[in-house]
Design an enzyme around this catalytic site. Structure first.
Site, mmCIF file in Angstrom:
data_model
loop_
_atom_site.group_PDB
_atom_site.id
_atom_site.type_symbol
_atom_site.label_atom_id
_atom_site.label_comp_id
_atom_site.label_asym_id
_atom_site.label_seq_id
_atom_site.Cartn_x
_atom_site.Cartn_y
_atom_site.Cartn_z
ATOM 1 N N ASP A 15 0.843 -1.362 -0.121
ATOM 2 C CA ASP A 15 -0.048 -0.021 0.063
ATOM 3 C C ASP A 15 0.780 1.071 0.122
ATOM 4 O OD1 ASP A 15 -1.939 1.637 0.523
ATOM 5 O OD2 ASP A 15 -1.949 1.655 2.645
ATOM 6 N N ASP A 17 -0.233 5.041 1.053
ATOM 7 C CA ASP A 17 -0.334 6.140 2.150
ATOM 8 C C ASP A 17 -0.390 5.223 3.629
ATOM 9 O OD1 ASP A 17 -1.201 8.972 1.173
ATOM 10 O OD2 ASP A 17 -1.910 7.562 -0.101
#
Length: 222
Positions: A15, A17
């Site tokens: 991922d 953020d």
């Protein structure tokens, strides 16, 4: 983990953020550190590595600045994977797999409506992630306006048959299509020829949307 990985080909999914970059007040300032970039670069030299983000593919690629990783934006609705022939759109952007492409006109309409509406609300910010729209309201201090924004988003959801995902003072509107980060992981594994028992996929993420990928990988391991 090393015991489980023995004799298997590792594939890494990340991922962005909150995983590669810190969570910050300004979404346009979610920069990854040079140390993190160097670490991801080294990992990608050893294992096929893909970054799957809710942001637009172009934006996350701009943040990461690495050419040896694969990118999937808009929660996997915009995927770039070199093994297949690259298609160029009218803007000259590389486009490989976009299962929600037919929703683009509706998403653009929602984007325009929300930009007009949030312009009246101090502190609210709309982020165009191409196949989904994010509304950031962590800086909205007026609770009445905050509530008004919420109601407006819900009405937009109903009118446009779109999905709302709420997280950490951010609300997202995205197409009601059966596609998420879990499907993106499956697509990458299949495209890269890595969907067999000799492969160990490793997914690192901290968001609720990453749970879709966790579920897919847990099911594959059983």
């Amino acid at each position: 983990m090393m015991k489980v990985a023995k004799g298997k080909k590792i594939v890494v999914f990340l991922d962005y953020d909150g995983t590669l970059s810190p969570i910050v007040d300004d979404p346009n300032s979610a920069f990854m550190s040079d140390e993190m970039r160097a670490a991801v670069r080294e990992v990608a030299k050893c294992f096929p590595t893909a970054i799957i983000s809710g942001r637009s593919r172009e934006k996350v690629k701009e943040f990461v600045q690495l050419s040896n990783v694969y990118y999937a934006g808009s929660h996997g609705m915009d995927i770039m994977a070199p093994p297949r022939p690259v298609v160029m759109d009218k803007k000259g952007t590389e486009v490989l797999f976009q299962p929600a492409k037919s929703f683009l006109p509706a998403i653009q309409k929602i984007l325009t409506e929300l930009e007009e509406e949030t312009a009246k609300i101090k502190g609210a910010m709309v982020e165009d992630n191409r196949f989904c729209v994010s509304v950031h309201f962590r800086h909205v201090k007026d609770e009445v306006k905050h509530h008004h924004l919420l109601v407006k988003k819900l009405s937009v959801q109903k009118q446009n048959s779109s999905l709302i995902n709420s997280k950490a003072q951010v609300m997202e509107i995205r197409p009601t299509i059966e596609w998420d980060k879990g499907h993106a992981v499956e697509y990458f594994l299949e495209t890269l020829g890595l969907s067999n028992s000799d492969v160990l996929p490793v997914y690192i993420g901290e968001d609720r949307t990453d749970e879709d990928a966790f579920k897919v990988l847990i099911n594959q391991s059983h």
